[in-house]
Design a protein around this motif. Structure first.
Motif, PDB file in Angstrom:
ATOM      1  N   CYS A  85       8.311   4.349 -17.358  1.00 40.03           N
ATOM      2  CA  CYS A  85       8.487   4.136 -15.915  1.00 40.03           C
ATOM      3  C   CYS A  85       9.809   3.402 -15.701  1.00 40.03           C
ATOM      4  N   ASN A  86      10.673   3.957 -14.869  1.00 36.69           N
ATOM      5  CA  ASN A  86      11.989   3.345 -14.665  1.00 36.69           C
ATOM      6  C   ASN A  86      12.169   2.713 -13.296  1.00 36.69           C
ATOM      7  N   GLN A  87      11.129   2.787 -12.447  1.00 36.86           N
ATOM      8  CA  GLN A  87      11.226   2.171 -11.126  1.00 36.86           C
ATOM      9  C   GLN A  87       9.847   1.693 -10.673  1.00 36.86           C
ATOM     10  N   ARG A  88       9.870   0.734  -9.743  1.00 34.82           N
ATOM     11  CA  ARG A  88       8.662   0.375  -8.984  1.00 34.82           C
ATOM     12  C   ARG A  88       8.990   0.596  -7.521  1.00 34.82           C
ATOM     13  N   LEU A  89       8.099   1.266  -6.825  1.00 35.96           N
ATOM     14  CA  LEU A  89       8.358   1.541  -5.412  1.00 35.96           C
ATOM     15  C   LEU A  89       7.200   1.044  -4.569  1.00 35.96           C
ATOM     16  N   ALA A  90       7.526   0.632  -3.345  1.00 38.04           N
ATOM     17  CA  ALA A  90       6.532   0.120  -2.404  1.00 38.04           C
ATOM     18  C   ALA A  90       6.273   1.178  -1.339  1.00 38.04           C
ATOM     19  N   LEU A  91       5.004   1.486  -1.134  1.00 43.51           N
ATOM     20  CA  LEU A  91       4.602   2.388  -0.057  1.00 43.51           C
ATOM     21  C   LEU A  91       3.826   1.586   0.971  1.00 43.51           C
ATOM     22  N   ASN A  92       4.098   1.874   2.230  1.00 47.39           N
ATOM     23  CA  ASN A  92       3.587   1.067   3.333  1.00 47.39           C
ATOM     24  C   ASN A  92       2.646   1.907   4.182  1.00 47.39           C
ATOM     25  N   TRP A  93       1.401   1.457   4.267  1.00 38.14           N
ATOM     26  CA  TRP A  93       0.427   2.104   5.144  1.00 38.14           C
ATOM     27  C   TRP A  93       0.102   1.154   6.294  1.00 38.14           C
ATOM     28  N   SER A  94       0.813   1.289   7.394  1.00 37.75           N
ATOM     29  CA  SER A  94       0.573   0.497   8.615  1.00 37.75           C
ATOM     30  C   SER A  94       0.478  -0.995   8.317  1.00 37.75           C
ATOM     31  N   GLY A  95       1.378  -1.471   7.473  1.00 40.91           N
ATOM     32  CA  GLY A  95       1.426  -2.896   7.168  1.00 40.91           C
ATOM     33  C   GLY A  95       0.793  -3.272   5.847  1.00 40.91           C
ATOM     34  N   GLN A  96       0.011  -2.363   5.253  1.00 41.73           N
ATOM     35  CA  GLN A  96      -0.554  -2.622   3.926  1.00 41.73           C
ATOM     36  C   GLN A  96       0.388  -2.043   2.883  1.00 41.73           C
ATOM     37  N   VAL A  97       1.072  -2.923   2.177  1.00 42.93           N
ATOM     38  CA  VAL A  97       2.089  -2.508   1.206  1.00 42.93           C
ATOM     39  C   VAL A  97       1.501  -2.555  -0.191  1.00 42.93           C
ATOM     40  N   LYS A  98       1.659  -1.450  -0.928  1.00 44.54           N
ATOM     41  CA  LYS A  98       1.210  -1.392  -2.311  1.00 44.54           C
ATOM     42  C   LYS A  98       2.368  -0.912  -3.184  1.00 44.54           C
ATOM     43  N   TRP A  99       2.436  -1.518  -4.382  1.00 46.31           N
ATOM     44  CA  TRP A  99       3.523  -1.208  -5.308  1.00 46.31           C
ATOM     45  C   TRP A  99       3.013  -0.293  -6.414  1.00 46.31           C
ATOM     46  N   PHE A 100       3.884   0.644  -6.842  1.00 46.64           N
ATOM     47  CA  PHE A 100       3.505   1.623  -7.845  1.00 46.64           C
ATOM     48  C   PHE A 100       4.604   1.743  -8.906  1.00 46.64           C
TER      49      PHE A 100
END
Length: 383
Positions: A85-100
């Motif tokens: 894995c070469n990156q971590r990205l944050a996805l935002n669901w209406s204010g709920q942010v999760k990192w992958f």
């Protein structure tokens, strides 16, 4: 490793295996490079005695990998290809942010031709684990990688265990995106804090030799006064003026020094005042302005200056009033409509654009123009 070694897998794992974590569970695995050639990507072959699945997360050698291939399962072991894995990205669901954790590439490998295919400029392919969170990923969802915004234009869930996202370069949204921390639409759902700190004694104050006076400090968060703010006080010359962390200052020697107050957890937010130490018996005036800290557009409010001599209110002194926009912009979004003695009435303009702006109301001592005090007044729309 060939199939002929399968009967000896327990021996090889015990003697040559290294400690890894597969989906957080401690295991022994045999790890080798997927190819002898130097590549842009870090790919390895893993063999373990426990089941492996496409999309499994493997932690080894202080790095995190995805199992990205189909898994070859034999009687005693499983074998698969994994990519770092070469990156971590944050996805935002209406204010709920999760990192992958993700594998991000601008080039991909064609299984049909066996060649590396370069993607169009500004396009990337992102691979993430298929799980309950990533199943909620939708087209046009935005995210940041290395401070660049991307938009998801394609979602491929054909291969069990992983999700592949086709993404294209997007435009920055300055009002909503936290570019510094790589979170898209953060401020769309979170309140961005704007802090301010003000020492309410003007720019110059006096303290008598060997006596103690308190500093009156106001801390604001989004133009609302903070309750019990944590403030750090620093004297430029403690041998002249000392200050403790409650804001109590003491005149140590005749002279002057600067006192700086800053928000402890936001040290760039600060205010400074010059303190002059004078002989005992000298008048030491201070001013405090009382009145509503919020004024609605089109409405009026009255404010009173209270003048103190060494902490005791006196009534033989007067002030002159002035009004400006806190951000120094023009024209001023209101006016002084009446001034009687140490009382003043101000009226806010009716402009809708004044919402969330602020006045700075200043009272200056007539007998000593170096002595002044300010009060910040926030403007709000009437409706």
């Amino acid at each position: 490793m060939t199939r002929s070694l399968e009967p000896m897998i327990d021996f090889f794992l015990r003697e040559k295996g290294e400690l890894v974590h597969i989906n957080g569970v401690r295991q022994l695995g045999l790890i080798r490079d997927a190819t002898d050639n130097i590549q842009m990507t870090d790919e390895k072959i893993i063999r373990a005695a426990t089941p492996l699945h496409t999309g499994d997360i493997v932690d080894c050698r202080d790095e995190r990998y995805f199992v990205t291939s189909q898994v070859d399962q034999n009687e005693k072991s499983c074998r698969g290809r994994m990519r770092k894995c070469n990156q971590r990205l944050a996805l935002n669901w209406s204010g709920q942010v999760k990192w992958f954790d993700a594998v991000v590439e601008a080039r991909t490998f064609s299984t049909e031709t066996g060649k590396v295919i370069s993607m169009p400029e500004g396009n990337i392919l992102v691979t993430v684990q298929d799980n309950a969170d990533t199943r909620n990923i939708a087209l046009n969802q935005r995210f940041y990688i290395t401070h660049q915004p991307f938009k998801i234009v394609g979602i491929d869930r054909i291969l069990n265990g992983i999700v592949q996202l086709s993404c294209t370069l997007d435009s920055i949204s300055p009002a909503y995106d936290d570019v510094e921390h790589n979170i898209a639409d953060r401020w769309k759902y979170e309140i961005a804090h704007t802090y301010a700190l003000h020492i309410n004694h003007g720019t110059i104050a006096h303290v008598r030799l060997n006596e103690i006076i308190p500093l009156n400090v106001t801390a604001m968060d989004n133009r609302n006064e903070m309750a019990n703010p944590v403030i750090t006080f620093i004297s430029s010359d403690p041998s002249v003026v000392s200050v403790d962390q409650q804001g109590q200052i003491m005149g140590i020697a005749l002279g002057q020094a600067s006192i700086t107050a800053n928000l402890t957890y936001h040290p760039t937010v600060r205010s400074t005042i010059e303190l002059r130490v004078v002989e005992t018996g000298t008048h030491i005036y201070s001013i405090a302005i009382t009145g509503n800290p919020i004024l609605k557009t089109g409405q009026s409010a009255s404010y009173v200056s209270h003048i103190y001599d060494h902490g005791v209110e006196v009534f033989d002194q007067s002030v002159e009033w002035s009004l400006r926009n806190q951000d120094e912009s023009t024209p001023i979004m209101g006016s002084i409509t009446a001034s009687t003695g140490n009382c003043v009435t101000i009226k806010a303009g009716s402009s809708i654009g004044a919402n969330n702006k602020a006045f700075a109301l200043t009272a200056t001592l007539v007998s000593d123009p170096s002595m002044s005090a300010e009060k910040n007044i926030s403007l709000k729309n009437l409706f």
